[in-house]
Design a protein around this motif. Structure first.
Motif, short mmCIF file in Angstrom:
data_model
loop_
_atom_site.label_atom_id
_atom_site.label_comp_id
_atom_site.label_asym_id
_atom_site.label_seq_id
_atom_site.Cartn_x
_atom_site.Cartn_y
_atom_site.Cartn_z
N VAL B 53 0.87 -1.19 0.00
CA VAL B 53 0.00 0.00 0.00
C VAL B 53 0.90 1.23 0.00
N MET B 54 0.66 2.11 -0.97
CA MET B 54 1.52 3.28 -1.15
C MET B 54 0.76 4.56 -0.83
N ASP B 55 1.51 5.61 -0.49
CA ASP B 55 0.85 6.87 -0.11
C ASP B 55 1.46 8.08 -0.81
N ASP B 56 2.02 7.86 -1.99
CA ASP B 56 2.57 9.00 -2.73
C ASP B 56 1.50 10.04 -3.04
N PHE B 61 -2.81 5.72 -3.38
CA PHE B 61 -3.24 4.99 -2.19
C PHE B 61 -4.52 4.21 -2.48
N ALA B 62 -5.51 4.88 -3.08
CA ALA B 62 -6.81 4.26 -3.33
C ALA B 62 -6.64 2.99 -4.17
N LEU B 63 -5.78 3.08 -5.19
CA LEU B 63 -5.60 1.95 -6.10
C LEU B 63 -4.85 0.81 -5.43
N THR B 64 -3.78 1.14 -4.69
CA THR B 64 -2.99 0.08 -4.05
C THR B 64 -3.78 -0.55 -2.90
N ARG B 65 -4.55 0.25 -2.18
CA ARG B 65 -5.35 -0.27 -1.07
C ARG B 65 -6.44 -1.21 -1.58
N TYR B 66 -7.14 -0.75 -2.61
CA TYR B 66 -8.21 -1.57 -3.22
C TYR B 66 -7.61 -2.89 -3.72
N GLN B 68 -4.90 -4.36 -2.73
CA GLN B 68 -4.43 -5.23 -1.65
C GLN B 68 -5.56 -6.08 -1.07
N LEU B 69 -6.75 -5.49 -1.00
CA LEU B 69 -7.89 -6.27 -0.51
C LEU B 69 -8.21 -7.41 -1.48
N LEU B 70 -8.06 -7.14 -2.77
CA LEU B 70 -8.29 -8.19 -3.78
C LEU B 70 -7.21 -9.27 -3.68
N TRP B 71 -5.97 -8.84 -3.44
CA TRP B 71 -4.86 -9.81 -3.27
C TRP B 71 -5.11 -10.70 -2.05
N VAL B 141 4.31 -1.90 8.33
CA VAL B 141 2.98 -2.06 7.72
C VAL B 141 2.77 -3.55 7.51
N ALA B 142 2.06 -4.16 8.45
CA ALA B 142 2.02 -5.63 8.51
C ALA B 142 1.20 -6.25 7.39
N GLY B 143 0.31 -5.48 6.77
CA GLY B 143 -0.58 -6.05 5.75
C GLY B 143 0.05 -6.22 4.38
#
Lengths: 78, 374
Positions: B53-56, B61-66, B68-71, B141-143
């Protein structure tokens, strides 16, 4: 004659022999085990095949055929 | 002979193309996949395989977070050779300035529901004993996870095929036309939609895309289990990776499921030469050794390079191509193609199937303006 330790056993070996020779003199035949558990030992003797790797003074994957013994070395087969 | 007429043809069977093919086939479209070489053999095989999950930016963030949930869902069904390893990431702060960044990053993640933990100097040593002494701290970032992307691409292609997709391989697309794609041998695969997922090579088929190949070096070591426990990234990375136009190196290391260590990273807008540049590799390893003093004692197995598909605003191109209504783009992921592949496939299929996307799609549409980046 330098003293080395092979799997904890003390051993006197001739000057300027390789670690591979020291391991062989200690009577060990398996220098390491492959990922699938097969025993491995020196094959090429010239640093190419990486089959003779042992742990020297805590550093794993050292090529025993390319390393000369030094007094006090802690050599471990794996 | 199988039919050569499809609802969609996906060009490129890297992880992004594979994910798109799987999503579209699962949703009932007839899908063809054209791969010029081997599945997952391009940038997918060259990259590090981090699922981070990135926060540049909020959009990144929205794309990497979304994604990661799919992963997280996909990881339950992945085969062992996908080497999914939920090792987490530790962002490393060398000094007080970077430690301030740790706290900023922590607040950013906390405000958006991502679990993170600030480590002080002592806690960092406990988490990673082989790091050099005297570092200021870090953010765990444990996730986050890592995987072996080529095998994931194979898995997704196999799933697409189970859902009726047809893999054409080796099949190099030489031209995209209104009725589909043309292959090297002159033959045509007819399709209503063409999904272009060839990473940095996308400009071979559509020359005016805002994509530049950005070369990176990586090196993998022999097996040293537990020498590193988490993916480690220096926070100086933010300074170097953001300097879009200059060559840079940054410390990034991953423990692999095999016990090997994957070491990066470098960034340069390079020539077409894909050979390893000794000077760049040396610089990268010296940087890594500043963080892990034991590194120079380890044995390397292999070093290589790959090309990231970089866009001017560091966001991918997901959606219809400007002036080419039958072409959908799924490229421009820079260093986050593995992380964001699954979200890319969803957002692309949302547009093709007219579904409501789960996150705002606008920032990734190819029609967005790049003028102010010029």
């Amino acid at each position: 004659m330098p003293e080395v330790f092979v799997n904890g056993a003390q051993l006197c070996v001739p000057d300027e022999v390789t670690v591979a020779a020291a391991v062989a003199l200690a009577g060990e035949t398996a220098f390491r085990h492959s990922v699938t558990g097969e025993p491995r030992g020196p094959l090429c003797g010239m640093g190419i095949c990486f089959e003779c790797r042992v742990t020297i003074d805590g550093v794993p994957h050292a090529r025993s055929c390319q390393t000369l013994v030094q007094s006090g070395m802690d050599i471990r087969t794996t | 002979m199988p039919s050569r007429s499809f609802d969609a043809v996906v060009v490129g069977a890297g992880i992004v193309g594979a994910a798109c093919a799987e999503e579209l086939a699962r949703c009932g479209l007839s899908v063809a996949i054209c791969e010029s070489a081997i599945v997952g053999g391009g940038a997918t095989a060259a990259g590090m395989g981090h699922l981070t999950v990135m926060d540049d930016s909020e959009e990144q963030f929205a794309l990497t977070r979304y994604s990661q949930l799919l992963w997280r869902n996909l990881s339950n069904e992945l085969p062992p050779d996908a080497e999914f390893l939920p090792c987490g990431t530790v962002w490393i702060a060398a000094d007080a300035e970077e430690m301030a960044e740790v706290h900023r990053k922590y607040e950013f993640y906390a405000a958006r529901g991502v679990c993170a933990e600030v480590l002080d100097s002592r806690q960092l040593v406990e988490a990673e004993p082989n790091l050099r002494a005297g570092l200021a701290g870090g953010l765990l970032v444990a996730g986050d996870s890592v995987c072996y992307p080529p095998c994931v691409a194979h898995y997704l292609i196999a799933k697409a095929v189970q859902h009726g997709a047809l893999l054409f391989q080796p099949a190099r697309v030489t031209e995209i036309i209104v009725s589909g794609v043309r292959l090297t041998d002159g033959s045509l695969i007819e399709s209503k939609i063409v999904v272009l997922a060839t990473g940095a090579a996308a400009r071979e088929l559509i020359p005016d895309l805002p994509i530049r190949p950005r070369q990176g070096h990586l090196l993998i070591t022999d097996r040293y289990p537990a020498l590193v426990r988490h993916q480690l990234i220096e926070l100086g990375y933010l300074k170097s990776a953001h300097a879009v136009d200059s060559d840079s190196v940054a410390f990034n290391i991953q423990p692999r499921a095999t016990g090997q260590l994957l070491i990066g990273s470098s960034r340069q807008f390079a020539s077409d030469d894909i050979g390893v540049e000794p000077s760049m590799l040396t610089q990268m390893l010296q940087r890594a050794a500043e963080y892990i003093p034991r590194l120079p004692q380890l044995s390397a197995i292999r070093a290589w390079t790959g090309h990231r598909a970089a866009t001017p605003d560091k966001l991918p191109l997901i959606g219809p191509c400007v002036n080419r209504p039958n072409v959908y783009l799924a490229t421009g992921h820079e260093g986050l193609g593995i992380s964001t592949s699954l979200a890319t496939a969803r957002l692309l299929a949302d547009q093709i199937l007219d579904r409501k996307p789960e996150i705002p799609i606008k920032p990734y549409l190819p029609q967005r303006s790049f003028v102010h980046y010029a």
